[in-house]
Motif scaffolding. Sequence first.
Motif, PDB file in Angstrom:
ATOM      1  N   SER A   4       2.633  10.339 -10.811  1.00  0.00           N
ATOM      2  CA  SER A   4       2.639   9.443  -9.648  1.00  0.00           C
ATOM      3  C   SER A   4       1.247   9.117  -9.138  1.00  0.00           C
ATOM      4  N   LEU A  22      -0.750  11.112  -7.820  1.00  0.00           N
ATOM      5  CA  LEU A  22      -1.118  11.927  -6.652  1.00  0.00           C
ATOM      6  C   LEU A  22      -2.083  13.043  -7.047  1.00  0.00           C
ATOM      7  N   ALA A  23      -2.123  13.361  -8.320  1.00  0.00           N
ATOM      8  CA  ALA A  23      -3.090  14.327  -8.830  1.00  0.00           C
ATOM      9  C   ALA A  23      -3.596  13.778 -10.156  1.00  0.00           C
ATOM     10  N   GLY A  24      -4.816  14.139 -10.493  1.00  0.00           N
ATOM     11  CA  GLY A  24      -5.386  13.649 -11.746  1.00  0.00           C
ATOM     12  C   GLY A  24      -5.255  14.695 -12.833  1.00  0.00           C
ATOM     13  N   ASP A  71      -2.947   1.348  -9.840  1.00  0.00           N
ATOM     14  CA  ASP A  71      -2.099   0.399  -9.132  1.00  0.00           C
ATOM     15  C   ASP A  71      -0.930  -0.058  -9.990  1.00  0.00           C
ATOM     16  N   ARG A 117       1.511   2.685  -9.835  1.00  0.00           N
ATOM     17  CA  ARG A 117       2.170   2.733  -8.516  1.00  0.00           C
ATOM     18  C   ARG A 117       3.171   1.613  -8.335  1.00  0.00           C
ATOM     19  N   VAL A 174      10.484  16.476   1.751  1.00  0.00           N
ATOM     20  CA  VAL A 174      10.768  15.186   2.369  1.00  0.00           C
ATOM     21  C   VAL A 174       9.487  14.440   2.729  1.00  0.00           C
ATOM     22  N   ALA A 175       9.410  13.198   2.302  1.00  0.00           N
ATOM     23  CA  ALA A 175       8.204  12.409   2.499  1.00  0.00           C
ATOM     24  C   ALA A 175       8.500  11.227   3.415  1.00  0.00           C
ATOM     25  N   LEU A 176       8.731  11.557   4.678  1.00  0.00           N
ATOM     26  CA  LEU A 176       9.068  10.522   5.646  1.00  0.00           C
ATOM     27  C   LEU A 176       8.297  10.793   6.925  1.00  0.00           C
ATOM     28  N   LEU A 193       4.978  -1.861   3.424  1.00  0.00           N
ATOM     29  CA  LEU A 193       3.889  -1.329   2.580  1.00  0.00           C
ATOM     30  C   LEU A 193       4.174  -1.577   1.096  1.00  0.00           C
ATOM     31  N   ASP A 213      -1.156  -4.232   5.367  1.00  0.00           N
ATOM     32  CA  ASP A 213      -1.050  -2.766   5.252  1.00  0.00           C
ATOM     33  C   ASP A 213      -1.706  -2.083   6.449  1.00  0.00           C
ATOM     34  N   GLY A 234       4.445  15.032   4.063  1.00  0.00           N
ATOM     35  CA  GLY A 234       4.822  14.388   2.815  1.00  0.00           C
ATOM     36  C   GLY A 234       4.652  12.883   2.837  1.00  0.00           C
ATOM     37  N   VAL A 235       4.751  12.285   4.024  1.00  0.00           N
ATOM     38  CA  VAL A 235       4.745  10.828   4.066  1.00  0.00           C
ATOM     39  C   VAL A 235       3.439  10.258   3.525  1.00  0.00           C
ATOM     40  N   ASP A 244       1.802  11.455   0.995  1.00  0.00           N
ATOM     41  CA  ASP A 244       2.030  11.402  -0.451  1.00  0.00           C
ATOM     42  C   ASP A 244       2.762  10.127  -0.829  1.00  0.00           C
ATOM     43  N   ARG A 245       3.717   9.776   0.002  1.00  0.00           N
ATOM     44  CA  ARG A 245       4.455   8.556  -0.287  1.00  0.00           C
ATOM     45  C   ARG A 245       3.548   7.336  -0.203  1.00  0.00           C
ATOM     46  N   PHE A 246       2.719   7.291   0.848  1.00  0.00           N
ATOM     47  CA  PHE A 246       1.775   6.172   0.970  1.00  0.00           C
ATOM     48  C   PHE A 246       0.898   6.093  -0.278  1.00  0.00           C
ATOM     49  N   ARG A 247       0.447   7.250  -0.729  1.00  0.00           N
ATOM     50  CA  ARG A 247      -0.484   7.260  -1.861  1.00  0.00           C
ATOM     51  C   ARG A 247       0.170   6.860  -3.169  1.00  0.00           C
ATOM     52  N   ALA A 248       1.485   6.973  -3.222  1.00  0.00           N
ATOM     53  CA  ALA A 248       2.169   6.581  -4.454  1.00  0.00           C
ATOM     54  C   ALA A 248       2.602   5.112  -4.415  1.00  0.00           C
ATOM     55  N   ILE A 249       2.261   4.412  -3.326  1.00  0.00           N
ATOM     56  CA  ILE A 249       2.574   2.989  -3.222  1.00  0.00           C
ATOM     57  C   ILE A 249       1.307   2.202  -3.540  1.00  0.00           C
ATOM     58  N   ALA A 250       1.480   1.059  -4.193  1.00  0.00           N
ATOM     59  CA  ALA A 250       0.317   0.221  -4.504  1.00  0.00           C
ATOM     60  C   ALA A 250      -0.093  -0.559  -3.259  1.00  0.00           C
ATOM     61  N   MET A 251      -0.696   0.142  -2.320  1.00  0.00           N
ATOM     62  CA  MET A 251      -1.160  -0.491  -1.086  1.00  0.00           C
ATOM     63  C   MET A 251      -2.632  -0.155  -0.872  1.00  0.00           C
ATOM     64  N   ASP A 269      -5.424   1.845   0.122  1.00  0.00           N
ATOM     65  CA  ASP A 269      -5.593   3.260   0.427  1.00  0.00           C
ATOM     66  C   ASP A 269      -6.143   3.518   1.829  1.00  0.00           C
ATOM     67  N   PHE A 286      -6.322  14.780  -3.060  1.00  0.00           N
ATOM     68  CA  PHE A 286      -5.223  15.474  -3.730  1.00  0.00           C
ATOM     69  C   PHE A 286      -5.459  15.672  -5.219  1.00  0.00           C
ATOM     70  N   VAL A 287      -6.593  15.179  -5.715  1.00  0.00           N
ATOM     71  CA  VAL A 287      -6.775  15.213  -7.162  1.00  0.00           C
ATOM     72  C   VAL A 287      -7.206  16.596  -7.642  1.00  0.00           C
TER      73      VAL A 287
END
Lengths: 329, 270
Positions: free
Chosen positions: A53, A55-57, A75, A78, A88-90, A106, B25, B104-105, B107-114, B116, B269-270
């Motif tokens: 994803s 999130l980590a390289g 991108d 993504r 939970v990621a909310l 977004l 964004d 966690g949210v 992480d979600r932002f970072r996984a979206i093509a928006m 940064d 996070f890398v």
Amino acid sequence: MTGELAIQIRDLKKNYGDVEVLKGVDLNVERGTMLALLGPNGAGKTTVVKILSTLAGPSSGSVTVNGYDVVRQRDGVRRSIGLVSQFVALDWMHTGRENLIMLGRLHHLSVANAKVRAQQLLEQFDLVEAGDKQVKGYSGGMKRRLDLAASLLVTPPILYLDEPTTGLDPRSRATMWAAIKQLLAAGTTILLTTQYLEEADQLADKIAVIDGGRIIAEGTAAELKQGVGKERVELVLASGGDFNRARQVIEGDGLQHDEDTRTISLVVDGAAHVKRLLDTLENKGLEIESLSLTKPTLDDVFFALTRRGNEPTNQSTDDNHDEEVGAAL
Amino acid sequence: MTATLGADGIVLPEKRSALYWAVSDTRVLIGRHVHHLTRSPDQIFTAIMLPAVMLLMFRFMFGGAIDVGGTTYINYLMAGILVISVTMISVSTTLAVQSDMQEGVVDRFRAIAMLDSAVITGHIVAAVIRGLIALTVMVGLGFAVGFRPSGSIGDWLLTLGMLVLFAFSLAWVAAVLGLVAKSVDGASGLGLILMFSPYASTAFVQADTLPDGLRQFVEYQPVTQVVDTVRALLLDQPVAASGWPALIWWVAILCVAYPLATRLYRKRFV
Ligand SMILES: Nc1ncnc2c1ncn2[C@@H]1O[C@H](COP(=O)(O)OP(=O)(O)OP(=O)(O)O)[C@@H](O)[C@H]1O
Ligand SMILES: [Mg+2]
């Protein structure tokens, strides 16, 4: 481009400091199929998902998702994925609807479309009533469903589900499974991680077992289970006398007796085998109080897999397997 | 057309320019924090409490004992109180960024093509908004207890400009600290740096009353420049001596903190 492969992982390694978390993972997921990554706590499942994803390289190795490299074309990756992460990621201060609208925007939906889409997903995931309440008051199952909904705001060709049903009650789990099956039917490529063999079995086309940062087995559920041994049946006899007589007539692999609980258990090969056992008991006039079947657990799979190669014959594998189960009971 | 959104089972993002989405964004994530502010206004209440109590305490308990020459102590004090309000807000920004990074949210932002950087920008703009609210409350409170500035409208506008630049740059510094902090305790500890910066300044006392060494530090540190500038503007005194250094200091700090925060966020996070 990678053609039919939605996900391609080659010799992926990941270190955190001195700790080698992934030690050379190879994995392919074909388009439109579902792969279950099965493994115990700390196996490296989440690490794989995070790398997939962006999130980590990765520390080394090559990883492409939908044809995009996870390091050089973030991108692109993504835009190709939906992610339901393990936790939970909310935004818990927002309501369910507000979360969906915010994340929809977004994901580059217009304001109007984000609202329409939020409503559609709230309906689809049975969250209309809860939709206007703050997420912090949601139950685990509701959060999970909203999490999945948030990953589908724009249709992802590839979806990652990191232990989507851990901690859910059986009913919420069934709802989640149904939703996942629907996505698969619609052509989504899915990578699911789980600690439950049953879940992998129910849903996935293929299963890869990961342990200690390595893929230790790969195949269909049936292929994996061959190395594990079969189901066991457990019979509780109605009386001590019946138990003692049943002991004399019942034979089979991995036979175990427990006098205190009047229990006899053994490996069975399908329903016909169980029926034969019951017929035998009936013919002798023996009464049973209860009967239960147990499927191989993840422990059994690991046990069997790590023994492969050391133990040449199936029989001895089964015996060892039985001892293990006996010890665990 | 919206009625059939996803009717074929497929919902796609809309096609617009990269700039359009960058602005969008950022707006969405600013909205996120403004929404948090309306959901729990207590975040700002705690940040306002301390300077408010201080204002009253210094005004009524020590005010008579401190001679600042030429004006009343409350008139002298106000600049310091305004600056402290901004630094208190920045402490809350450090804590907010740190805790958000654990959620966690993100992480979600970072996984979206928006975009940064929009995630951090949202925090920054929210910090400036909280700062403006705190400043308004303090000025109101100041007037209620005898603050009588003599600056013109132009001076007020310059004051506002100075404080907004200060709040904006300091928010980026606060974000850097929030990104560096590994825990809530770490963030609180780092926040103390921000919190105490005005106390080693001319917020409460004139620099020439201080011992050597400390005096030089206090005279040249960037927070002092802001305090002196705001004070000069409010009391209609010559402003150039502190105004230019203040401007240069805080633009320079911004030039370091902004890219640093953005970089830390990307690398985190890398
Ligand atoms: N950021 C990190 N720094 C150091 N070690 C880490 C980090 N993230 C994960 N690990 C370690 O890597 C190993 C694999 O972790 P990972 O989260 O991928 O496991 P998992 O299979 O998802 O486990 P679980 O079933 O508990 O979720 C663990 O031993 C964990 O402690
Ligand atoms: Mg995990």
